[in-house]
Design a protein around this motif. Structure first.
Motif, PDB file in Angstrom:
ATOM      1  N   ALA A  69       0.819  -1.212   0.000  1.00  0.00           N
ATOM      2  CA  ALA A  69       0.000   0.000   0.000  1.00  0.00           C
ATOM      3  C   ALA A  69       0.857   1.268   0.000  1.00  0.00           C
ATOM      4  CB  ALA A  69      -0.937   0.006   1.189  1.00  0.00           C
ATOM      5  N   LEU A  70       2.176   1.098   0.071  1.00  0.00           N
ATOM      6  CA  LEU A  70       3.068   2.258   0.053  1.00  0.00           C
ATOM      7  C   LEU A  70       3.206   2.753  -1.385  1.00  0.00           C
ATOM      8  CD1 LEU A  70       5.721   0.931   2.560  1.00  0.00           C
ATOM      9  CD2 LEU A  70       3.900   2.561   3.007  1.00  0.00           C
ATOM     10  N   PRO A  71       3.624   3.976  -1.630  1.00  0.00           N
ATOM     11  CA  PRO A  71       4.099   4.931  -0.636  1.00  0.00           C
ATOM     12  C   PRO A  71       2.951   5.667   0.045  1.00  0.00           C
ATOM     13  CG  PRO A  71       4.252   5.916  -2.799  1.00  0.00           C
ATOM     14  CD  PRO A  71       3.744   4.498  -2.993  1.00  0.00           C
ATOM     15  N   LEU A  72       3.280   6.252   1.193  1.00  0.00           N
ATOM     16  CA  LEU A  72       2.329   7.096   1.899  1.00  0.00           C
ATOM     17  C   LEU A  72       2.310   8.473   1.240  1.00  0.00           C
ATOM     18  CD1 LEU A  72       3.335   6.366   5.614  1.00  0.00           C
ATOM     19  CD2 LEU A  72       1.543   5.275   4.275  1.00  0.00           C
ATOM     20  N   SER A  73       1.144   9.114   1.243  1.00  0.00           N
ATOM     21  CA  SER A  73       1.071  10.491   0.746  1.00  0.00           C
ATOM     22  C   SER A  73       1.927  11.387   1.646  1.00  0.00           C
ATOM     23  CB  SER A  73      -0.367  10.985   0.727  1.00  0.00           C
ATOM     24  OG  SER A  73      -0.836  11.175   2.055  1.00  0.00           O
ATOM     25  N   THR A  74       2.320  12.539   1.128  1.00  0.00           N
ATOM     26  CA  THR A  74       3.147  13.481   1.886  1.00  0.00           C
ATOM     27  C   THR A  74       2.473  13.863   3.192  1.00  0.00           C
ATOM     28  OG1 THR A  74       3.965  14.318  -0.207  1.00  0.00           O
ATOM     29  CG2 THR A  74       4.386  15.681   1.719  1.00  0.00           C
ATOM     30  N   LYS A  75       1.170  14.121   3.148  1.00  0.00           N
ATOM     31  CA  LYS A  75       0.452  14.497   4.372  1.00  0.00           C
ATOM     32  C   LYS A  75       0.484  13.360   5.385  1.00  0.00           C
ATOM     33  CE  LYS A  75      -3.748  16.358   6.295  1.00  0.00           C
ATOM     34  NZ  LYS A  75      -5.093  16.840   6.103  1.00  0.00           N
ATOM     35  N   THR A  76       0.266  12.134   4.916  1.00  0.00           N
ATOM     36  CA  THR A  76       0.269  10.984   5.827  1.00  0.00           C
ATOM     37  C   THR A  76       1.645  10.840   6.482  1.00  0.00           C
ATOM     38  OG1 THR A  76      -1.308   9.911   4.347  1.00  0.00           O
ATOM     39  CG2 THR A  76      -0.306   8.529   6.034  1.00  0.00           C
ATOM     40  N   GLN A  77       2.704  11.027   5.698  1.00  0.00           N
ATOM     41  CA  GLN A  77       4.073  10.896   6.226  1.00  0.00           C
ATOM     42  C   GLN A  77       4.329  11.847   7.391  1.00  0.00           C
ATOM     43  OE1 GLN A  77       7.025  11.247   3.118  1.00  0.00           O
ATOM     44  NE2 GLN A  77       5.953   9.766   1.838  1.00  0.00           N
ATOM     45  N   ARG A  78       3.699  13.020   7.347  1.00  0.00           N
ATOM     46  CA  ARG A  78       3.914  14.011   8.418  1.00  0.00           C
ATOM     47  C   ARG A  78       3.375  13.526   9.760  1.00  0.00           C
ATOM     48  NH1 ARG A  78       2.164  18.147   4.675  1.00  0.00           N
ATOM     49  NH2 ARG A  78       0.245  18.434   5.865  1.00  0.00           N
ATOM     50  N   TYR A  79       2.397  12.623   9.739  1.00  0.00           N
ATOM     51  CA  TYR A  79       1.775  12.139  10.978  1.00  0.00           C
ATOM     52  C   TYR A  79       2.256  10.743  11.373  1.00  0.00           C
ATOM     53  CZ  TYR A  79      -1.268  16.155  10.777  1.00  0.00           C
ATOM     54  OH  TYR A  79      -1.728  17.443  10.768  1.00  0.00           O
ATOM     55  N   ALA A  80       2.830  10.012  10.440  1.00  0.00           N
ATOM     56  CA  ALA A  80       3.193   8.611  10.654  1.00  0.00           C
ATOM     57  C   ALA A  80       4.550   8.481  11.347  1.00  0.00           C
ATOM     58  CB  ALA A  80       3.228   7.884   9.312  1.00  0.00           C
ATOM     59  N   ALA A  81       4.741   7.328  11.984  1.00  0.00           N
ATOM     60  CA  ALA A  81       6.058   6.922  12.474  1.00  0.00           C
ATOM     61  C   ALA A  81       6.478   5.781  11.548  1.00  0.00           C
ATOM     62  CB  ALA A  81       5.976   6.457  13.918  1.00  0.00           C
ATOM     63  N   ASP A  82       7.236   6.101  10.514  1.00  0.00           N
ATOM     64  CA  ASP A  82       7.581   5.157   9.443  1.00  0.00           C
ATOM     65  C   ASP A  82       6.295   4.619   8.806  1.00  0.00           C
ATOM     66  OD1 ASP A  82      10.369   5.451   9.614  1.00  0.00           O
ATOM     67  OD2 ASP A  82      10.419   4.096  11.322  1.00  0.00           O
ATOM     68  N   ASP A  83       5.999   3.312   9.016  1.00  0.00           N
ATOM     69  CA  ASP A  83       4.812   2.726   8.375  1.00  0.00           C
ATOM     70  C   ASP A  83       3.646   2.565   9.357  1.00  0.00           C
ATOM     71  OD1 ASP A  83       5.991   0.755   9.894  1.00  0.00           O
ATOM     72  OD2 ASP A  83       5.924  -0.781   8.344  1.00  0.00           O
ATOM     73  N   ILE A  84       3.729   3.213  10.520  1.00  0.00           N
ATOM     74  CA  ILE A  84       2.661   3.157  11.520  1.00  0.00           C
ATOM     75  C   ILE A  84       1.898   4.481  11.498  1.00  0.00           C
ATOM     76  CG2 ILE A  84       2.097   2.939  13.973  1.00  0.00           C
ATOM     77  CD1 ILE A  84       4.694   1.277  14.252  1.00  0.00           C
ATOM     78  N   ILE A  85       0.586   4.370  11.323  1.00  0.00           N
ATOM     79  CA  ILE A  85      -0.257   5.563  11.250  1.00  0.00           C
ATOM     80  C   ILE A  85      -1.397   5.384  12.252  1.00  0.00           C
ATOM     81  CG2 ILE A  85      -1.348   7.180   9.641  1.00  0.00           C
ATOM     82  CD1 ILE A  85      -0.431   5.044   7.448  1.00  0.00           C
ATOM     83  N   VAL A  86      -1.741   6.473  12.936  1.00  0.00           N
ATOM     84  CA  VAL A  86      -2.815   6.434  13.935  1.00  0.00           C
ATOM     85  C   VAL A  86      -3.929   7.380  13.485  1.00  0.00           C
ATOM     86  CG1 VAL A  86      -3.414   6.823  16.355  1.00  0.00           C
ATOM     87  CG2 VAL A  86      -1.171   5.874  15.756  1.00  0.00           C
ATOM     88  N   PHE A  87      -5.144   6.844  13.458  1.00  0.00           N
ATOM     89  CA  PHE A  87      -6.319   7.594  13.029  1.00  0.00           C
ATOM     90  C   PHE A  87      -7.336   7.650  14.152  1.00  0.00           C
ATOM     91  CE2 PHE A  87      -4.539   5.594   9.293  1.00  0.00           C
ATOM     92  CZ  PHE A  87      -4.483   6.645   8.390  1.00  0.00           C
ATOM     93  N   SER A  88      -8.182   8.670  14.130  1.00  0.00           N
ATOM     94  CA  SER A  88      -9.371   8.640  14.961  1.00  0.00           C
ATOM     95  C   SER A  88     -10.213   7.467  14.478  1.00  0.00           C
ATOM     96  CB  SER A  88     -10.167   9.935  14.804  1.00  0.00           C
ATOM     97  OG  SER A  88     -11.462   9.754  15.340  1.00  0.00           O
ATOM     98  N   ALA A  89     -10.768   6.693  15.409  1.00  0.00           N
ATOM     99  CA  ALA A  89     -11.623   5.559  15.021  1.00  0.00           C
ATOM    100  C   ALA A  89     -13.093   5.972  15.015  1.00  0.00           C
ATOM    101  CB  ALA A  89     -11.401   4.382  15.965  1.00  0.00           C
TER     102      ALA A  89
END
Length: 162
Positions: A69-89
């Motif tokens: 599913a990579l690459p992450l979008s630029t915006k996503t990269q700003r919030y992610a820790a490498d390939d770990i992303i946290v979202f509101s559920a």
């Protein structure tokens, strides 16, 4: 003033399991499998072990995205820790808990009205009635723990229809 357990995630809070065999225990970054079903989490103040589960708006989905599913979008990269992303559920449509997972596409899905969110692209709405993407929470990895590194990317929860 708000009760501390109702405050939004604070910088320095660690993410802990919301449910399951080890509720309120820290989530280990190395324990998250790429592409696996997201882990439902809540923030915890590490010094006092105060769990911020007094508001549904603190429910989080922790995703370690698959290589496919990579690459992450630029915006996503700003919030992610490498390939770990946290979202509101909390879905932006009617506030249901977004907990379904399309492993092949690496999309989060709301079980209520099937809104589908593209994880690698800042939870952009791919399908369904949700009016906005899910909020992202910036995190970093410290000693294999996930630590909140700032504020949500946008308002959490139900959004007015456009």
């Amino acid at each position: 003033t708000k009760k501390p357990e109702r405050l939004r995630p604070q910088p320095g809070d660690e993410l802990v399991f919301a449910f399951g065999d080890t509720p309120h225990e820290p989530i280990s970054a190395t324990g998250l499998l790429p592409g696996a079903v997201p882990v439902l989490a809540v923030p915890r103040e590490p010094a006092t072990a105060l769990v911020r589960d007094g508001s549904r708006l603190n429910n989080l989905a922790v995703v370690r995205i698959a290589q496919s599913a990579l690459p992450l979008s630029t915006k996503t990269q700003r919030y992610a820790a490498d390939d770990i992303i946290v979202f509101s559920a909390v879905c932006t449509h009617t506030g249901c808990t977004v907990e379904k997972w399309n492993a092949q596409a690496q999309h989060l899905i709301c079980p209520c009205h099937q809104s589908e969110f593209k994880v690698a692209d800042a939870a952009r709405v791919i399908n369904g009635p949700a009016p906005k993407p899910l909020a992202m929470l910036p995190v970093k990895v410290e000693d294999d723990r996930l630590v909140v590194n700032g504020k949500f990317s946008r308002r959490v929860g139900m959004q007015p229809q456009q």
